[in-house]
Design a protein around this motif. Structure first.
Motif, mmCIF file in Angstrom:
data_model
loop_
_atom_site.group_PDB
_atom_site.id
_atom_site.type_symbol
_atom_site.label_atom_id
_atom_site.label_comp_id
_atom_site.label_asym_id
_atom_site.label_seq_id
_atom_site.Cartn_x
_atom_site.Cartn_y
_atom_site.Cartn_z
ATOM 1 N N LYS A 65 60.345 -39.300 -40.756
ATOM 2 C CA LYS A 65 60.417 -39.866 -42.112
ATOM 3 C C LYS A 65 61.087 -38.906 -43.095
ATOM 4 C CE LYS A 65 55.925 -40.215 -42.400
ATOM 5 N NZ LYS A 65 55.551 -39.569 -41.112
ATOM 6 N N SER A 66 60.612 -37.661 -43.117
ATOM 7 C CA SER A 66 61.192 -36.684 -44.044
ATOM 8 C C SER A 66 62.659 -36.443 -43.715
ATOM 9 C CB SER A 66 60.449 -35.340 -43.964
ATOM 10 O OG SER A 66 59.127 -35.492 -44.415
ATOM 11 N N THR A 67 62.930 -36.342 -42.434
ATOM 12 C CA THR A 67 64.315 -36.106 -42.019
ATOM 13 C C THR A 67 65.214 -37.239 -42.504
ATOM 14 O OG1 THR A 67 63.514 -34.921 -40.075
ATOM 15 C CG2 THR A 67 65.804 -35.669 -40.030
ATOM 16 N N PHE A 118 61.262 -40.377 -52.580
ATOM 17 C CA PHE A 118 59.960 -39.712 -52.679
ATOM 18 C C PHE A 118 59.472 -39.401 -51.274
ATOM 19 C CE2 PHE A 118 60.292 -42.327 -56.453
ATOM 20 C CZ PHE A 118 59.678 -41.595 -57.464
ATOM 21 N N ASP A 119 59.125 -38.141 -51.008
ATOM 22 C CA ASP A 119 58.594 -37.775 -49.701
ATOM 23 C C ASP A 119 57.109 -37.426 -49.822
ATOM 24 O OD1 ASP A 119 58.201 -37.162 -47.089
ATOM 25 O OD2 ASP A 119 59.511 -35.407 -47.039
ATOM 26 N N GLU A 120 56.262 -38.356 -49.484
ATOM 27 C CA GLU A 120 54.811 -38.187 -49.566
ATOM 28 C C GLU A 120 54.385 -37.520 -50.877
ATOM 29 O OE1 GLU A 120 52.537 -37.382 -46.183
ATOM 30 O OE2 GLU A 120 54.170 -37.659 -44.752
ATOM 31 N N PRO A 121 54.714 -38.161 -52.003
ATOM 32 C CA PRO A 121 54.493 -37.521 -53.301
ATOM 33 C C PRO A 121 53.032 -37.308 -53.664
ATOM 34 C CG PRO A 121 55.090 -39.819 -53.585
ATOM 35 C CD PRO A 121 55.306 -39.496 -52.133
HETATM 36 MG MG MG Z 1 57.274 -35.607 -43.600
#
Ligand code: MG
Ligand code: ADP
Length: 240
Positions: free
Chosen positions: A40-42, A160-163
């Motif tokens: 996901k982050s990637t 947004f990455d797991e804000p």
């Molecule tokens: Mg992540």
């Protein structure tokens, strides 16, 4: 606004994203979910070129992200990014955190940058904290400042990455409320989150990713009500 087509990415020999395709239309809110380590982050880092891709294409507002000709500071001002750990500059005041890129990247003069900063602090409910340092604020307050800082560049889309993952439970809603109001004002958003209540209320589409593959990409209501494949069921079973 964001078009991801056949993207494959490796870390060394490890394929972290496998032939991923999805898109985010103007004004859409797409929530990306999936197990830890699924990519996901990637995936969202690739959208603003924090990570290169090896195959496929990513376009943001028509600009090819991986084209060597693309001006990266300009691209990154098109797509604001908010991280799990806020990433504010600890040695700068809140005001200066929000002013810095406006001055350097957008060449705004001091007065215009300051006016915009005060407007944004107001919008995220943080006016009155302009002269504090990040370390003097709670996690929820720091994350609202981080959102204001991204908005200061007048982005066309926000990532947004797991804000809210690093926040104490009582601070989660103050950040989700800001994101909800941004969405209702028509901001194009791609959000990695496990907050399924928020997702169900705010997302227009849900993307589920597992082991680097996009397994589901459906309208939100369908995602939460239709029968899924076993990988999605297993994931939802754990978090709902
Ligand atoms: Mg992540
Ligand atoms: P998620 O955000 O879904 O938890 P990530 O995108 O952070 O997943 O990571 C996906 C996979 O890629 C994981 O197996 C992770 O260990 C690996 N990975 C992430 N970043 C790097 C990196 N910089 N170098 C090598 N492997 C990485």
């Amino acid at each position: 606004m964001i078009e991801i087509t056949g993207v494959t990415k490796y870390y060394g020999k490890f394929p972290v994203l496998k032939n991923c395709s999805t898109s985010v239309a103007k004004g859409e809110v797409v929530v990306v979910c999936g197990p830890s380590g699924s990519g996901k982050s990637t995936l969202i880092k690739c959208v603003n070129a924090l990570e290169p891709i090896q195959e496929g294409s990513i376009r943001v507002d028509g600009v090819e992200v991986n084209d060597p000709q693309t001006n990266l500071p300009e691209l990154r001002s098109l797509v604001g990014m908010v991280f799990q750990n806020f990433e504010l500059f600890p040695h700068l005041t809140i005001e200066n955190n929000i002013m810095l890129a406006q001055r350097i990247v957008l060449n705004r003069n001091q007065q215009i940058a300051r006016t915009r900063t005060m407007e944004l602090l107001e919008r995220v409910g943080m006016s009155g904290h302009a002269h504090k340092y990040p370390g003097q604020l709670s996690g929820g307050q720091q994350q609202r400042v981080a959102i204001a800082r991204a908005l200061a560049m007048n982005p066309k889309a926000m990532l947004f990455d797991e804000p809210t993952s690093a926040l104490d439970p009582e601070m989660i809603s103050e950040v989700l409320d800001v994101m909800t109001s941004l969405a209702s004002e028509g901001m194009t958003m791609m959000v990695v989150t496990h907050e399924m209540g928020f997702a169900r209320r705010v997302a227009t589409r849900m993307v589920f990713i597992d082991q680097g593959e996009i397994v589901e990409d459906r309208p939100t209501e369908e995602f939460f009500t239709a029968r899924h494949n076993p990988r999605t069921e297993a994931f939802l079973g754990k978090i709902l």
